[in-house]
Design a protein around this motif. Structure first.
Motif, PDB file in Angstrom:
ATOM      1  N   LYS A  36       0.842  -1.180   0.000  1.00 56.40           N
ATOM      2  CA  LYS A  36       0.000   0.000   0.000  1.00 56.40           C
ATOM      3  C   LYS A  36       0.883   1.237   0.000  1.00 56.40           C
ATOM      4  CE  LYS A  36      -3.768   2.227   2.495  1.00 56.40           C
ATOM      5  NZ  LYS A  36      -4.648   2.152   3.688  1.00 56.40           N
ATOM      6  N   SER A  83       0.375   7.592   2.185  1.00 59.30           N
ATOM      7  CA  SER A  83      -0.277   8.850   1.848  1.00 59.30           C
ATOM      8  C   SER A  83       0.736   9.985   1.936  1.00 59.30           C
ATOM      9  CB  SER A  83      -1.432   9.118   2.812  1.00 59.30           C
ATOM     10  OG  SER A  83      -2.393   8.088   2.731  1.00 59.30           O
ATOM     11  N   ARG A 130       2.529  13.395   2.885  1.00 62.19           N
ATOM     12  CA  ARG A 130       2.495  14.175   4.112  1.00 62.19           C
ATOM     13  C   ARG A 130       3.109  15.553   3.865  1.00 62.19           C
ATOM     14  NH1 ARG A 130       5.579  11.067   8.630  1.00 62.19           N
ATOM     15  NH2 ARG A 130       7.166  11.153   7.008  1.00 62.19           N
ATOM     16  N   PRO A 163      -0.980  14.451   7.434  1.00 61.59           N
ATOM     17  CA  PRO A 163      -1.363  13.970   6.108  1.00 61.59           C
ATOM     18  C   PRO A 163      -1.717  15.139   5.186  1.00 61.59           C
ATOM     19  CG  PRO A 163      -2.495  12.739   7.830  1.00 61.59           C
ATOM     20  CD  PRO A 163      -1.850  13.905   8.502  1.00 61.59           C
ATOM     21  N   ARG A 164      -1.253  15.067   3.963  1.00 60.74           N
ATOM     22  CA  ARG A 164      -1.552  16.131   2.988  1.00 60.74           C
ATOM     23  C   ARG A 164      -3.063  16.299   2.817  1.00 60.74           C
ATOM     24  NH1 ARG A 164      -2.842  19.434  -0.054  1.00 60.74           N
ATOM     25  NH2 ARG A 164      -1.763  20.358  -1.836  1.00 60.74           N
ATOM     26  N   ALA A 165      -3.805  15.216   2.961  1.00 62.32           N
ATOM     27  CA  ALA A 165      -5.243  15.241   2.689  1.00 62.32           C
ATOM     28  C   ALA A 165      -6.041  16.097   3.672  1.00 62.32           C
ATOM     29  CB  ALA A 165      -5.784  13.812   2.691  1.00 62.32           C
TER      30      ALA A 165
END
Length: 204
Positions: free
Chosen positions: A4, A7, A9, A89-91
């Motif tokens: 995986k 994500s 960052r 997290p960038r999200a």
């Protein structure tokens, strides 16, 4: 089975040492507002080994906040964290407005001149108090790195999806434009080292 993918960052700050005797710590913030270092939930170290629930006690000065976290229980612990970068997290970040960019997104962009010639790569972004500055490394036929003010005049085009940034040729060729190297003459591209350990650097 494929692994995986982690994500993306964003680095929003770095510990800058202990404050007092109860485990409070100073944090160098990279957020537009220093208090926002605690606005996006728990932060984690670069290696993900430690996570912190920060509470801002007060802003000590521009870009430096005094924080408290239950995961830091002593002055010694707070001091040992000096230089540790803090990521989220960038999200969780809102999309930037037009002509605004998260500085982390600029690092790694391919630099080009107005006529499309290769000019290097954005290695880091600094702010020494007078505005954001791009460090351009891997420049063709040039040693060291070049520091370019991040303005509309010097960087007329930024295309994050395409992975490129256009830099005005005059900014690259300006007489006396600064470069940075360490005492061994090696290129320097560590923004935390510049902020927290500037005595190890010299201009060239």
């Amino acid at each position: 089975m494929s692994e995986k993918k982690a994500s993306p960052r964003i680095c929003i700050g770095a510990f800058a040492g202990a404050h007092g005797v109860k485990g409070d710590a100073r944090v160098k913030t990279f957020t537009e507002t220093p208090k926002n270092i605690a606005a996006y939930g728990r932060v984690e170290s670069e290696d993900g080994a430690r996570r912190f629930t920060l509470a801002v006690m007060k802003v000590l000065k521009d870009s430096v906040a005094l924080v408290r976290a239950p995961e830091i229980t002593s002055r010694e612990d707070a001091e040992s964290l000096k230089g540790v970068r803090l990521y989220i997290p960038r999200a969780v970040l809102p999309a930037p407005d037009k002509d605004e960019y998260y500085l982390e997104d600029l690092v790694g962009l391919r630099a080009e001149t107005e006529d499309g010639n290769a000019a290097g790569v954005v290695a880091a972004v600094y702010n020494f108090g007078a505005g954001d500055v791009l460090e351009i490394g891997q420049m063709p036929n040039a040693k060291g790195v070049r520091l370019i003010p991040f303005t509309k005049q010097t960087t007329p085009a930024v295309d994050i999806p395409a992975g490129r940034i256009v830099i005005a040729r005059y900014a690259l060729e300006a007489s006396g434009a600064p470069t940075i190297s360490n005492k061994s003459g090696e290129n320097v591209s560590d923004d935390i080292a510049v902020d927290l350990d500037a005595e190890d650097l010299k201009g060239s």
